[in-house]
Design an enzyme around this catalytic site. Structure first.
Site, mmCIF file in Angstrom:
data_model
loop_
_atom_site.group_PDB
_atom_site.id
_atom_site.type_symbol
_atom_site.label_atom_id
_atom_site.label_comp_id
_atom_site.label_asym_id
_atom_site.label_seq_id
_atom_site.Cartn_x
_atom_site.Cartn_y
_atom_site.Cartn_z
ATOM 1 N N ASP A 152 0.835 -1.203 0.000
ATOM 2 C CA ASP A 152 0.000 0.000 0.000
ATOM 3 C C ASP A 152 0.868 1.252 0.000
ATOM 4 O O ASP A 152 0.914 1.998 0.984
ATOM 5 C CB ASP A 152 -0.950 -0.023 1.210
ATOM 6 C CG ASP A 152 -1.963 -1.140 1.103
ATOM 7 O OD1 ASP A 152 -2.348 -1.490 -0.029
ATOM 8 O OD2 ASP A 152 -2.370 -1.685 2.143
ATOM 9 N N ASP B 293 -5.779 -6.325 -5.967
ATOM 10 C CA ASP B 293 -6.896 -6.112 -5.037
ATOM 11 C C ASP B 293 -7.626 -4.824 -5.384
ATOM 12 O O ASP B 293 -7.427 -3.799 -4.740
ATOM 13 C CB ASP B 293 -6.306 -6.067 -3.617
ATOM 14 C CG ASP B 293 -7.326 -5.765 -2.536
ATOM 15 O OD1 ASP B 293 -8.512 -6.091 -2.722
ATOM 16 O OD2 ASP B 293 -6.926 -5.208 -1.494
ATOM 17 N N LYS C 181 -11.067 -4.845 -5.795
ATOM 18 C CA LYS C 181 -12.420 -5.000 -5.223
ATOM 19 C C LYS C 181 -13.492 -4.425 -6.138
ATOM 20 O O LYS C 181 -14.230 -3.501 -5.762
ATOM 21 C CB LYS C 181 -12.506 -4.316 -3.859
ATOM 22 C CG LYS C 181 -11.537 -4.838 -2.823
ATOM 23 C CD LYS C 181 -11.828 -4.238 -1.459
ATOM 24 C CE LYS C 181 -10.884 -4.704 -0.382
ATOM 25 N NZ LYS C 181 -9.521 -4.145 -0.481
ATOM 26 N N LEU C 182 -13.609 -5.004 -7.322
ATOM 27 C CA LEU C 182 -14.572 -4.458 -8.281
ATOM 28 C C LEU C 182 -16.003 -4.626 -7.772
ATOM 29 O O LEU C 182 -16.363 -5.665 -7.219
ATOM 30 C CB LEU C 182 -14.411 -5.141 -9.644
ATOM 31 C CG LEU C 182 -13.031 -5.056 -10.303
ATOM 32 C CD1 LEU C 182 -13.104 -5.522 -11.749
ATOM 33 C CD2 LEU C 182 -12.449 -3.669 -10.249
ATOM 34 N N ILE D 93 -22.097 -3.092 -12.055
ATOM 35 C CA ILE D 93 -23.051 -3.994 -12.716
ATOM 36 C C ILE D 93 -22.277 -5.098 -13.449
ATOM 37 O O ILE D 93 -21.099 -4.924 -13.783
ATOM 38 C CB ILE D 93 -23.995 -3.222 -13.683
ATOM 39 C CG1 ILE D 93 -23.190 -2.509 -14.780
ATOM 40 C CG2 ILE D 93 -24.858 -2.237 -12.907
ATOM 41 C CD1 ILE D 93 -24.066 -1.940 -15.894
ATOM 42 N N PRO D 94 -22.920 -6.257 -13.660
ATOM 43 C CA PRO D 94 -22.215 -7.417 -14.215
ATOM 44 C C PRO D 94 -21.412 -7.125 -15.480
ATOM 45 O O PRO D 94 -20.237 -7.514 -15.601
ATOM 46 C CB PRO D 94 -23.345 -8.418 -14.499
ATOM 47 C CG PRO D 94 -24.405 -8.063 -13.500
ATOM 48 C CD PRO D 94 -24.323 -6.586 -13.320
ATOM 49 N N SER E 246 -12.916 -6.377 6.581
ATOM 50 C CA SER E 246 -12.465 -6.661 7.947
ATOM 51 C C SER E 246 -12.324 -5.392 8.787
ATOM 52 O O SER E 246 -12.113 -5.459 9.993
ATOM 53 C CB SER E 246 -11.141 -7.429 7.921
ATOM 54 O OG SER E 246 -10.203 -6.707 7.162
ATOM 55 N N GLY F 257 -0.046 -5.879 5.837
ATOM 56 C CA GLY F 257 0.508 -4.640 5.305
ATOM 57 C C GLY F 257 1.351 -3.916 6.321
ATOM 58 O O GLY F 257 2.557 -4.142 6.455
ATOM 59 N N ARG F 258 0.689 -3.036 7.093
ATOM 60 C CA ARG F 258 1.423 -2.151 7.999
ATOM 61 C C ARG F 258 2.319 -2.840 9.019
ATOM 62 O O ARG F 258 3.408 -2.324 9.287
ATOM 63 C CB ARG F 258 0.436 -1.180 8.670
ATOM 64 C CG ARG F 258 -0.011 -0.094 7.708
ATOM 65 C CD ARG F 258 -1.264 0.599 8.141
ATOM 66 N NE ARG F 258 -2.418 -0.279 8.054
ATOM 67 C CZ ARG F 258 -3.669 0.125 8.291
ATOM 68 N NH1 ARG F 258 -3.912 1.373 8.624
ATOM 69 N NH2 ARG F 258 -4.671 -0.726 8.179
HETATM 70 O O1 C5P Z 1 -1.974 -2.629 6.722
HETATM 71 P P1 C5P Z 1 -2.947 -3.746 6.834
HETATM 72 O O2 C5P Z 1 -2.303 -5.057 7.280
HETATM 73 O O3 C5P Z 1 -4.177 -3.400 7.642
HETATM 74 O O4 C5P Z 1 -3.427 -3.999 5.319
HETATM 75 C C1 C5P Z 1 -4.497 -4.817 4.983
HETATM 76 C C2 C5P Z 1 -4.698 -4.768 3.509
HETATM 77 O O5 C5P Z 1 -5.767 -5.639 3.173
HETATM 78 C C3 C5P Z 1 -5.058 -3.401 2.950
HETATM 79 O O6 C5P Z 1 -4.385 -3.302 1.700
HETATM 80 C C4 C5P Z 1 -6.558 -3.444 2.711
HETATM 81 O O7 C5P Z 1 -6.952 -2.722 1.578
HETATM 82 C C5 C5P Z 1 -6.793 -4.926 2.479
HETATM 83 N N1 C5P Z 1 -8.117 -5.438 2.797
HETATM 84 C C6 C5P Z 1 -8.691 -5.339 4.058
HETATM 85 N N2 C5P Z 1 -9.937 -5.867 4.298
HETATM 86 C C7 C5P Z 1 -10.593 -6.504 3.335
HETATM 87 C C8 C5P Z 1 -10.002 -6.629 2.067
HETATM 88 C C9 C5P Z 1 -8.743 -6.102 1.852
HETATM 89 O O8 C5P Z 1 -8.092 -4.793 4.962
HETATM 90 N N3 C5P Z 1 -11.762 -7.065 3.586
#
Ligand code: C5P
Length: 239
Positions: A11, A60, A62-63, A66-67, A124, A214-215
């Site tokens: 990210d 990622d 996340k589209l 509409i279909p 999440s 990520g972080r």
């Molecule tokens: O930094 P962190 O570990 O929170 O990053 C989580 C990654 O997962 C981010 O890129 C975020 O866009 C992605 N993500 C998420 N929850 C979802 C789908 C994807 O946090 N349901």
């Protein structure tokens, strides 16, 4: 050997930052997630860089539309040769079916392996409080499992969901189903804006097949060390 159950979220928004992190992590990480921030900044340059380095890529974006729009966008994205791609399950059954059909058809035309297609059940980052404001009469856990079953019925390869729902989704959807879980935090690290989180070991033992982190890696003083600690914890849980 690289543990491809770990997907590191890139990210960031410049190629310099990508080069730095990928070089720093070296062979320890073989799978990267390219999200909206990076893809909208750098486009296919970043995908090409990662593929040239022999890395797997989860695109990622996340589209959610509409279909017809999602299917046509996925046809374009299939040309990038990524390994995994996603849509929002709330786009509906027809959208998910058309999405799968589009990537299968396009990959076949190109003579390449199609990317795995997974769908986000419920982000999440959505807390129970947030959820109950939007859907006061609906149980979040039940709904996440219900969505996962629909994703499976539409023929997709799996879901992106909170690790807290992994166990019930695994029970409901059986073994042959990907469960990709962001919201993973090693004990003692910052939660940031995530809500429904667990540790890497708990996520895997609950049935997750891939962990998106990520972080906790990117913002660590020593990212390679942070990744290796997570990999060590993951190694204690068999796939
Ligand atoms: O930094 P962190 O570990 O929170 O990053 C989580 C990654 O997962 C981010 O890129 C975020 O866009 C992605 N993500 C998420 N929850 C979802 C789908 C994807 O946090 N349901």
């Amino acid at each position: 050997m690289t543990d491809e159950r770990l997907i590191v979220a890139l990210d960031v928004h410049s190629m310099d930052e990508v080069h730095n992190l990928v070089e720093t992590l070296g062979d320890s990480v073989g799978f990267y997630k390219v999200g909206m921030e990076l893809f909208y900044s750098m486009g296919d340059e970043v995908i090409k860089y990662l593929k040239d380095k022999g890395k797997k890529v989860f695109l990622d974006l996340k589209l959610h539309d509409i279909p017809n729009t999602v299917a046509n966008a996925l046809r374009v994205l299939t040309h990038l040769g990524v390994d995994m791609i996603n849509v929002h399950a709330t786009g509906g059954m027809v959208m998910m079916e058309k999405a799968l059909e589009a990537i299968k058809d396009e990959a076949e035309k190109l003579g390449i392996e199609r990317p795995k297609l997974v769908a986000v059940t419920i982000l999440s980052s959505i807390s129970l409080k947030d959820w109950s404001r939007m859907w006061p009469d609906m149980d979040l856990d039940d709904q996440a499992v219900h969505m996962a079953k629909l994703v499976q019925e539409a023929g997709l390869d799996g879901v992106v969901s909170s690790p807290m729902e992994a166990e019930t989704i695994r029970q409901a959807c059986g073994e042959d189903f990907l469960i990709v879980t962001p919201g993973v935090r090693p004990a003692g690290t910052a939660i940031n804006d995530q809500s429904r989180i667990t540790t890497p070991a708990i996520a895997l033992s609950s049935g997750a097949t891939h962990l998106v982190v990520g972080r906790p890696i990117r913002s660590a003083l020593n990212p390679k060390h942070a990744a290796e600690n997570i990999l060590k914890e993951m190694g204690s849980v068999k796939s």
